[in-house]
Design an enzyme around this catalytic site. Structure first.
Site, PDB file in Angstrom:
ATOM      1  N   GLU A 230       0.875  -1.183   0.000  1.00  0.00           N
ATOM      2  CA  GLU A 230       0.000   0.000   0.000  1.00  0.00           C
ATOM      3  C   GLU A 230       0.903   1.222   0.000  1.00  0.00           C
ATOM      4  OE1 GLU A 230      -3.366   0.031   0.197  1.00  0.00           O
ATOM      5  OE2 GLU A 230      -3.534  -2.147   0.344  1.00  0.00           O
TER       6      GLU A 230
ATOM      7  N   CYS B 138      -1.603   9.519   3.710  1.00  0.00           N
ATOM      8  CA  CYS B 138      -1.578   9.065   2.322  1.00  0.00           C
ATOM      9  C   CYS B 138      -2.856   9.488   1.615  1.00  0.00           C
ATOM     10  CB  CYS B 138      -1.420   7.558   2.274  1.00  0.00           C
ATOM     11  SG  CYS B 138      -2.621   6.734   3.312  1.00  0.00           S
TER      12      CYS B 138
HETATM   13  P1  NAD Z   1       8.784   4.961   3.648  1.00  0.00           P
HETATM   14  O1  NAD Z   1       8.594   4.256   2.357  1.00  0.00           O
HETATM   15  O2  NAD Z   1       9.945   5.872   3.756  1.00  0.00           O
HETATM   16  O3  NAD Z   1       8.951   3.918   4.826  1.00  0.00           O
HETATM   17  C1  NAD Z   1       8.004   2.905   5.073  1.00  0.00           C
HETATM   18  C2  NAD Z   1       8.678   1.790   5.822  1.00  0.00           C
HETATM   19  O4  NAD Z   1       9.605   1.185   4.950  1.00  0.00           O
HETATM   20  C3  NAD Z   1       9.471   2.226   7.041  1.00  0.00           C
HETATM   21  O5  NAD Z   1       9.349   1.276   8.047  1.00  0.00           O
HETATM   22  C4  NAD Z   1      10.878   2.259   6.529  1.00  0.00           C
HETATM   23  O6  NAD Z   1      11.838   2.114   7.530  1.00  0.00           O
HETATM   24  C5  NAD Z   1      10.873   1.093   5.594  1.00  0.00           C
HETATM   25  N1  NAD Z   1      11.899   1.105   4.573  1.00  0.00           N
HETATM   26  C6  NAD Z   1      12.508   2.167   4.000  1.00  0.00           C
HETATM   27  N2  NAD Z   1      13.410   1.746   3.087  1.00  0.00           N
HETATM   28  C7  NAD Z   1      13.347   0.401   3.071  1.00  0.00           C
HETATM   29  C8  NAD Z   1      14.007  -0.606   2.344  1.00  0.00           C
HETATM   30  N3  NAD Z   1      14.924  -0.327   1.430  1.00  0.00           N
HETATM   31  N4  NAD Z   1      13.671  -1.874   2.581  1.00  0.00           N
HETATM   32  C9  NAD Z   1      12.721  -2.196   3.468  1.00  0.00           C
HETATM   33  N5  NAD Z   1      12.097  -1.282   4.200  1.00  0.00           N
HETATM   34  C10 NAD Z   1      12.392   0.001   4.005  1.00  0.00           C
HETATM   35  O7  NAD Z   1       7.417   5.693   3.992  1.00  0.00           O
HETATM   36  P2  NAD Z   1       7.072   6.580   5.254  1.00  0.00           P
HETATM   37  O8  NAD Z   1       7.741   7.896   5.114  1.00  0.00           O
HETATM   38  O9  NAD Z   1       7.294   5.799   6.504  1.00  0.00           O
HETATM   39  O10 NAD Z   1       5.509   6.754   5.081  1.00  0.00           O
HETATM   40  C11 NAD Z   1       4.970   7.714   4.268  1.00  0.00           C
HETATM   41  C12 NAD Z   1       4.534   7.095   2.950  1.00  0.00           C
HETATM   42  O11 NAD Z   1       3.631   6.044   3.214  1.00  0.00           O
HETATM   43  C13 NAD Z   1       3.788   8.062   2.078  1.00  0.00           C
HETATM   44  O12 NAD Z   1       4.172   7.865   0.754  1.00  0.00           O
HETATM   45  C14 NAD Z   1       2.344   7.655   2.273  1.00  0.00           C
HETATM   46  O13 NAD Z   1       1.500   8.028   1.228  1.00  0.00           O
HETATM   47  C15 NAD Z   1       2.458   6.197   2.430  1.00  0.00           C
HETATM   48  N6  NAD Z   1       1.330   5.625   3.137  1.00  0.00           N
HETATM   49  C16 NAD Z   1       0.441   4.857   2.437  1.00  0.00           C
HETATM   50  C17 NAD Z   1      -0.663   4.322   3.077  1.00  0.00           C
HETATM   51  C18 NAD Z   1      -1.673   3.476   2.354  1.00  0.00           C
HETATM   52  O14 NAD Z   1      -2.498   2.847   3.008  1.00  0.00           O
HETATM   53  N7  NAD Z   1      -1.676   3.423   1.043  1.00  0.00           N
HETATM   54  C19 NAD Z   1      -0.837   4.557   4.435  1.00  0.00           C
HETATM   55  C20 NAD Z   1       0.107   5.321   5.115  1.00  0.00           C
HETATM   56  C21 NAD Z   1       1.193   5.819   4.453  1.00  0.00           C
END
Ligand code: NAD
Length: 976
Positions: free
Chosen positions: A736, A770
């Protein structure tokens, strides 16, 4: 004091005095004079007419008027009154022009509005007031208006009330009763919100004082109206504060309202009387039944709260009589105004008033302008003091008021309607409501208990002192517990690492929330092995037993709800409303998935099985998986992803975002305390790439559940797609990701709703959702009207520490997010028209002021890329088709919405908007578990998974189709 005989005598006298003539509001014509009967003839007609009247003032062209008339009142489906049908025929055959037809409709609606609204200018209203005075009645004047969404609009209300008081006082003839106005406190500040009562009261009083001074100087009276239940106690507290204000100690022209339909109305009235007595003060108390019944019932239902209003009409009527008596016993402090159109209620009040010999200056009846005029006249003739509540103002804001009046006149519950139209026998109408209730209670058989189904957590009631205090105490507790160590958890054992990282408070980064274990790839691999070993036992645990542990965890979280929310305020900067919503959603997720998973492993029979054959599907858990969660819903999403996997029988390794590890650790703690066996949940905070890679590359990984940015999501999907060494074959990726969400506002939109909905969607939690609205696409005809109000309202938003209740939103999550948002703002300054850009924000946190850009080009970067901050682009579109094209012209497809009162536009938007969640006439954030399954497609997700739905569970399981041949030598148990 029963006075039943006297009550009935007075009531009969009123009725006999009125029945000589047809009531004025009934006989005068709107369209053909039988409109109200027609309205009541079917629910579809009523809805169609009310919605048409509601949108009418927004319709700028004759074409639009005709289009909406056709859409709301299709002649094929509804039995239209003769003149309307003929008018439409003439229109269709070209005998009259759309312009002439629209003009006729305009005349009809305007004359209906005039019936209930005293005038649209002060001069016109003064004429109506003279008439009222001439008929031996007095008045109170209420200024109709739009909702107050900005400081500027609040100033405007204040000034208009002051001018009104001065204008009417200047024109007052000797002997005329005092000028009397009624106002709503929510019009005096855009932040009349019970979550911040001190600030709300201070702001409302700041604008009320000059109004009261003008009233004092001119000997006028000011009544404070009651609004919805949430605002009742706040309104009363402002009233008390004014009583205590030195400059108004000698003023006794203040009034307040009590709503009898509230179940706690009596306690509230007792407290009110006590506050007058203890201060030795006098005020007018108007007793009403209450004007927001439907709204209170709907809101309570949506928030899963008990209804604050009585559900049976007679309960309200009985409460009204009880409170009438109480008020009339307290005329030493109260001037009593009994406001009703119900002849029985009025008669009871008059009977008690006469029996107690209450002097006329202490007791009056109030009725609405344009309603029950013969009853008013009868009362005046009977020497009962009578005051008319007269609204005035422009047609546009007056429509909501008009709709309420039409609704009331056409309601089957309406006393007037039952008396004059249904010709209900008088004896039944005048029946003592207390007796009617007792009879109903005797006749009622106990209700069958309803089947237990999933019910969402009840919303916190921030209008209650207790709720606010509990939150403050929770915050204090959390501040005392800052700076602890948060270990990893592997195979049921807590593990510390040599290296730790700090989770800091974004509103003051020097404040350490926790020292968190920095797990490395070795620990991540160990955690995966532990989850793998635990899988056998957990997957064979009966689903009900698994669910019971999750229910217990939800219960543990519920017990600590306020504390958990306070941790969010401190760790990710959520305001109390946002933080509580997140904890509630976490609890909902856990309970929803636990309940939904029960039975999923049972055979699901295929409907089309032929005889002699049994076909069914079995769902089985996948194995050990990784949960990689974001920080912006630090408990809700993390708990949802974890609980869905565990409820389905899988085991997990949770890697939280490094911005919210403490919140995640608390959820893990609740799950473990509830009794999850060792290894079912493992917790490895640390660097995204390091831990992520170790988990994703692990040979036993069978699924990954990820929520976060598109970039990370796409990288993860690619990584797990290519795993030649994986023992599990394909790794299921449930992903997501982000959004670039749009809201369309068309010409027919209700701007009060559209502006406040867009602001809530764009700036709630500083736009760090999001689902946040980051583009609002406005049709050219309303572009200016919408943008002007939007800009003033955004300028009134308060950005500050999330622990301060008056802040609309707090800081962004970290320095990087702050820089990113600022860079987009700089870009917007170059590529679009800045409407609001910067107001200074003090404080050490990562604060960014809300920014709004007008005339943004749909293809510009700020209108295409996810910003995740308080930045909103306004885009102009020529028509709905173009608006939808622009809305869909981005890489994401998560949420979208439209504000419209044109049914065909709503249908087009629903059919064509490319978004996983489409909302009509409401904000586009705040999806509720089980009610609005959440998730998008394109760059927002795969499109098949919906958080908060059974589909998510199925994604985390494998499906096996089983076919059994049931027949043996021609015999099969399913034949015969
Ligand atoms: P992010 O992608 O930076 O991080 C998400 C998670 O992934 C964190 O736990 C992070 O540590 C981990 N991560 C980062 N790099 C990684 C890698 N290379 N391998 C594995 N894990 C890794 O996102 P964020 O800043 O935490 O959240 C914001 C984003 O999430 C926004 O884009 C938002 O739109 C999205 N979001 C989507 C939904 C949905 O339901 N569609 C809900 C909430 C947030």
């Amino acid at each position: 004091m029963r006075l039943e005989k006297e009550t009935l005598e007075i009531a009969r006298e009123i009725i006999s005095r009125t029945s000589e003539k047809e009531p004025h509001f009934w006989e005068s014509s709107w369209w053909d004079g039988r409109v109200v009967q027609w309205l009541a003839s079917s629910p579809e007609i009523k809805t169609g007419v009310l919605r048409f009247v509601d949108v009418f003032p927004a319709l700028r062209s004759s074409k639009a008027v005709i289009r909406h008339l056709r859409e709301y009142l299709p002649d094929t489906a509804l039995h239209l009154p003769e003149n309307l049908r003929v008018g439409r025929k003439f229109l269709d055959s070209g005998l009259i022009t759309p312009r002439a037809m629209a003009a006729a409709i305009r005349l009809g609606v305007t004359s209906a509005a005039k019936r209930f609204i005293a005038g649209n200018s002060m001069e016109e209203t003064a004429g109506a007031l003279d008439k009222i005075l001439g008929e031996g009645m007095s008045y109170t004047l209420d200024l109709l208006g739009e909702a107050t969404l900005s400081e500027k609009e609040a100033d405007n209300y204040r000034d208009r009330y002051i001018s009104l008081i001065k204008y009417l006082s200047a024109g007052r003839a000797p002997g005329d009763p005092a000028v009397d106005v009624s106002l709503k406190l929510s019009s005096l500040t855009p932040r009349f919100d019970p979550v911040c009562p001190e600030y709300a009261s201070q702001e409302a009083r700041r604008r009320l004082r000059p109004i009261l001074r003008a009233a004092m100087e001119t000997g006028s009276k000011v009544n404070i109206d009651m609004e919805n239940y949430d605002l009742r106690d706040l309104t009363l507290s402002v009233f008390r504060d004014i009583l205590d204000d030195d400059q108004f100690r000698s003023y006794d022209g203040l009034g307040i309202v009590v709503q009898a339909y509230l179940t706690d109305a009596e306690q509230s009235l007792d407290a009110l009387l006590e506050s007058l007595k203890s201060r030795d003060r006098r005020a007018t108390i108007r007793l009403v039944k209450g004007a927001y019944w439907d709204r209170e019932v709907i809101l309570a239902n949506q928030r899963n709260l008990p209804s604050p209003v009585f559900m049976i009409k007679e309960e309200t009527d009985a409460s009204f009589e009880l409170l009438t008596l109480k008020l009339l016993e307290n005329t030493d402090v109260a001037n009593v105004a009994v406001a009703s159109h119900n002849v029985r209620s009025i008669a009871k009040a008059v009977a008690v008033g006469w029996a107690m010999k209450v002097p006329p200056e202490r007791f009056e009846i109030q009725q609405l302008y344009g309603m029950a005029d013969p009853v008013k006249k009868a009362l005046v003739d009977m020497n009962v003091p009578m005051r008319v509540y007269a609204p005035f103002g422009e047609m546009l804001p007056g429509m909501a008021y008009l709709v309420r009046r039409i609704l009331e006149n056409s309601s089957n519950e309406s006393f007037l309607r039952r008396l004059f139209v249904n010709k209900t026998p008088v004896a039944g109408l005048l029946r003592n409501p207390a007796e009617a209730l007792a009879e109903k209670a005797r006749a009622n058989t106990p209700r069958k208990r309803e089947e237990a189904v999933f019910v969402n957590e009840a919303e916190p009631q921030f209008h209650k002192d207790e709720t606010r205090k509990t939150y403050d105490m929770a915050l204090e507790l959390v501040y005392r517990r800052l700076g602890k160590q948060y270990p990893a958890v592997i195979g049921g054992k807590e593990r510390l690492s040599a290296e730790t990282f700090i989770s800091a408070d974004p509103s003051d980064p020097s404040r350490v929330v926790g020292h968190v274990c920095m797990a490395d790839s070795k620990m991540a691999a160990e955690a995966m092995s532990s989850a793998t070993s635990a899988f056998g036992g957990w997957s064979s645990t009966p689903p009900q037993k698994r669910a019971d542990i999750l229910f217990k965890a939800a219960e543990l979280m519920r017990e600590r709800k306020f504390e958990l929310a306070a941790w969010q305020t401190v760790e990710v900067g959520k305001t109390r409303i946002e933080a509580m919503a997140d904890v509630d959603e976490a609890i909902d997720h856990i309970r929803f998935y636990a309940e939904a998973a029960i039975g999923l492993e049972n055979p699901n029979p295929v409907k089309s099985s032929p005889l002699g054959e049994s076909n069914y599907t079995l769902y089985r858990p996948r194995g050990a998986g990784a949960i990689i969660s974001p920080w912006n819903f630090p408990m809700a999403i993390m708990a949802g992803m974890t609980a869905s996997a565990i409820a389905a029988g899988n085991t997990v390794v949770v890697k939280p975002s490094s911005n919210s590890p403490v919140c995640a650790a608390l959820v893990v703690g609740a799950l473990r305390d509830a009794g999850l066996p060792d290894g079912v949940i493992n917790f490895v905070p640390g660097g995204g790439e390091t831990i992520g890679t170790a988990l994703l590359d692990h040979h036993a990984l069978s699924f990954v559940s990820f929520t976060g940015s598109w970039q990370t999501g796409a990288w993860i999907a690619g990584r797990v797609a290519q795993k030649p060494e994986s023992r599990c074959g394909f790794v299921k990726a449930v992903i997501e990701t982000g959004g670039k969400n749009a809201v369309i506002v068309d010409e027919s939109a209700d701007l009060d709703e559209a502006v406040s909905g867009v602001i809530a969607s764009a700036f709630g939690f500083g736009g760090q959702k999001c689902s946040a609205c980051s583009r609002v696409i406005v049709l050219a005809d309303v572009y200016k009207a919408f943008t002007d109000r939007l800009v003033d309202a955004v300028a009134s938003l308060i950005v500050g520490p999330p622990s301060d209740p008056q802040s609309h939103f707090g800081p962004l999550i970290d320095e990087e997010a702050e820089k990113k948002a600022e860079n987009y703002i700089v870009l917007g300054m170059k590529t679009a028209k800045p409407l609001i850009v910067r107001r200074a924000i003090v404080g050490p946190g990562y604060y960014v002021s809300p920014a709004v850009f007008g005339d943004t080009l749909p293809d510009s970067r700020i209108a295409q890329e996810e910003i995740f901050g308080p930045v909103l682009c306004v885009i102009r579109a020529v028509g709905l088709d173009e608006a939808i094209r622009i809305a869909n012209g981005v890489d994401y497809a998560l949420t979208a919405g439209i504000y419209t009162r044109t049914p065909s536009n709503a249908l087009s938007a629903i059919a064509l908007l490319a978004a996983g969640n489409v909302y009509v006439n409401r904000k586009i954030t705040g999806a509720v578990v089980g009610r609005q399954p959440f998730g998008g497609f394109k760059r927002s997700g795969y499109g098949s998974v919906k958080a908060g739905s059974v589909e998510t569970l199925k994604e985390l399981m494998t499906a096996r189709s089983v076919t059994e041949n049931l027949s043996r030598h021609g015999f099969s148990p399913d034949v015969g």
